[in-house]
Design an enzyme around this catalytic site. Structure first.
Site, PDB file in Angstrom:
ATOM      1  N   THR A  96       0.870  -1.181   0.000  1.00 47.52           N
ATOM      2  CA  THR A  96       0.000   0.000   0.000  1.00 47.52           C
ATOM      3  C   THR A  96       0.906   1.229   0.000  1.00 47.52           C
ATOM      4  OG1 THR A  96      -1.863  -1.017   1.127  1.00 47.52           O
ATOM      5  CG2 THR A  96      -1.541   1.335   1.529  1.00 47.52           C
ATOM      6  N   ARG A 111     -15.068  -5.500  -0.882  1.00 48.05           N
ATOM      7  CA  ARG A 111     -14.463  -5.194   0.421  1.00 48.05           C
ATOM      8  C   ARG A 111     -13.731  -3.846   0.339  1.00 48.05           C
ATOM      9  NH1 ARG A 111      -8.948  -4.110   2.343  1.00 48.05           N
ATOM     10  NH2 ARG A 111      -8.849  -4.762   4.504  1.00 48.05           N
ATOM     11  N   VAL A 112     -13.951  -3.007   1.328  1.00 44.39           N
ATOM     12  CA  VAL A 112     -13.248  -1.726   1.398  1.00 44.39           C
ATOM     13  C   VAL A 112     -12.430  -1.706   2.690  1.00 44.39           C
ATOM     14  CG1 VAL A 112     -13.544   0.774   1.616  1.00 44.39           C
ATOM     15  CG2 VAL A 112     -14.993  -0.511   0.033  1.00 44.39           C
ATOM     16  N   GLY A 147      -1.694  -1.513   6.887  1.00 44.76           N
ATOM     17  CA  GLY A 147      -1.793  -2.665   7.780  1.00 44.76           C
ATOM     18  C   GLY A 147      -3.117  -3.357   7.557  1.00 44.76           C
ATOM     19  N   GLY A 192      -6.536  -3.618   7.464  1.00 47.04           N
ATOM     20  CA  GLY A 192      -7.530  -2.550   7.420  1.00 47.04           C
ATOM     21  C   GLY A 192      -8.704  -2.686   8.362  1.00 47.04           C
TER      22      GLY A 192
HETATM   23  N1  ASP Z   1      -4.631  -1.125   4.888  1.00 42.86           N
HETATM   24  C1  ASP Z   1      -4.867  -1.737   3.616  1.00 42.86           C
HETATM   25  C2  ASP Z   1      -6.213  -2.402   3.621  1.00 42.86           C
HETATM   26  O1  ASP Z   1      -6.530  -3.092   4.554  1.00 42.86           O
HETATM   27  C3  ASP Z   1      -3.859  -2.748   3.230  1.00 42.86           C
HETATM   28  C4  ASP Z   1      -2.426  -2.348   3.436  1.00 42.86           C
HETATM   29  O2  ASP Z   1      -2.124  -1.352   4.050  1.00 42.86           O
HETATM   30  O3  ASP Z   1      -1.549  -3.060   2.968  1.00 42.86           O
HETATM   31  O4  ASP Z   1      -6.913  -2.271   2.662  1.00 42.86           O
END
Ligand code: ASP
Length: 307
Positions: free
Chosen positions: A195, A223-224, A247, A249
């Site tokens: 990300t 999914r969000v 992280g 989410g």
């Molecule tokens: N935080 C993001 C999510 O859960 C994923 C990530 O940060 O790698 O969509």
């Protein structure tokens, strides 16, 4: 195994400090996945991103422009989980989330579950500046982006071989050895890497934050995550700080991580790093949420805790 939160900060101190911090995701990368060539290419893209944003700040540009420019470079690189090269959902489709926030006005814009927008961060900025709304999702967001004249790409543009193999591997592992929910969630952290996000302070004293992601590999269609949720994965307020998180989410949404840091600073008078450590290293850990964040405050102090 290699803990990784690629982060770079650029500062210069002429009349007023400018600060730009970027990240390319947190997670645990296996040695097989991170070859020296790949690491070099990722560092080159991160450097290019940092330079794109810093060039704007240096010439008295705005933190919003800097955040957007830095993130666009990483969305265009196939090496991160954002824009081209993002992870695939369980149907093998790329669905992207992004948000941007202006600390001066606390205006914000976000898009979620979009499949065809080349630079979701640009669409998020347009939602903020050219619509009456804060978040647009799916086809509605795509129609809006098209109407605003930004680049639309076929789904094929976003999909890379690496992500196809990654999805095959995850789906095979899950079929062969279904594990209890909590362990599976932990294991999937290996697929969280990449990300992207940026936080900035400009010469005018304004803060901004932005985050862009493909979310979690093998996620359910629709999914969000936390990245486009204002206050969870992205937040900026000139009175306190600008935050971009990465992280797992679901936990970052439930712990309202980014806003919590701002609120702790505002209501308890803690410093940026004290507030961020409290949320990332204590609250999130107690909750079971893995990840980290980058943040800058109005004086230009930066912090980048992850657990
Ligand atoms: N935080 C993001 C999510 O859960 C994923 C990530 O940060 O790698 O969509």
């Amino acid at each position: 195994m290699n803990h990784s939160l690629p982060v770079f900060a650029a500062e210069s101190n002429e009349s007023a400090p400018v600060v730009l911090v970027i990240h390319g995701g947190a997670g645990v990368i296996s040695k097989e996945e991170m070859t020296p060539e790949k690491e070099k290419a990722q560092l080159a893209a991160l450097t290019e991103s940092l330079q794109a944003g810093h060039a704007i700040l240096k010439t008295n540009g705005t933190s919003l422009d800097a955040v957007m420019a830095a993130i666009k470079v990483l969305e265009d690189s196939p090496l991160f989980n954002a824009g081209r090269g993002a992870v695939l959902n369980s149907d093998g489709v790329v669905e992207l989330d992004a948000a941007i926030m202006d600390g001066a006005t606390r205006k914000a814009g976000a898009v979620a579950a979009v499949r065809l927008i080349k630079n979701p961060i640009e669409a998020a900025r347009l939602v903020m500046e050219k619509s009456r709304h804060v978040m647009l999702v799916g086809e509605g967001a795509e129609a809006f982006a098209k109407g605003q004249g930004i680049a639309i790409m076929p789904q094929d543009y976003f999909i890379t071989e690496h992500r196809k193999k990654q999805l095959e591997r995850i789906q095979k592992e899950q079929k062969q050895a279904p594990k209890p929910q909590s362990f599976r969630q932990k294991e999937q952290t290996t697929d969280l890497v990449g990300t992207v996000g940026a936080v900035a302070l400009d010469r005018h004293g304004n803060l901004a934050a932005g985050t862009s992601t493909g979310g979690m590999a093998n996620k359910k269609p629709g999914r969000v995550g936390d990245s486009p949720i204002i206050g969870a994965g992205t937040y900026a307020n000139n009175a306190t700080c600008a935050v971009s998180a990465t992280g797992h989410g679901e936990y970052f949404i439930r712990a309202v991580v980014a806003h919590d840091i701002s609120a702790i600073m505002e209501y308890k008078g803690l410093s940026l790093s004290e507030a961020a450590d409290l949320v990332v290293k204590k609250e999130l850990v107690e909750f079971g949420g893995e990840g980290g964040l980058i943040a800058v405050d109005r004086k230009g102090n930066i912090t980048m805790p992850f657990n």
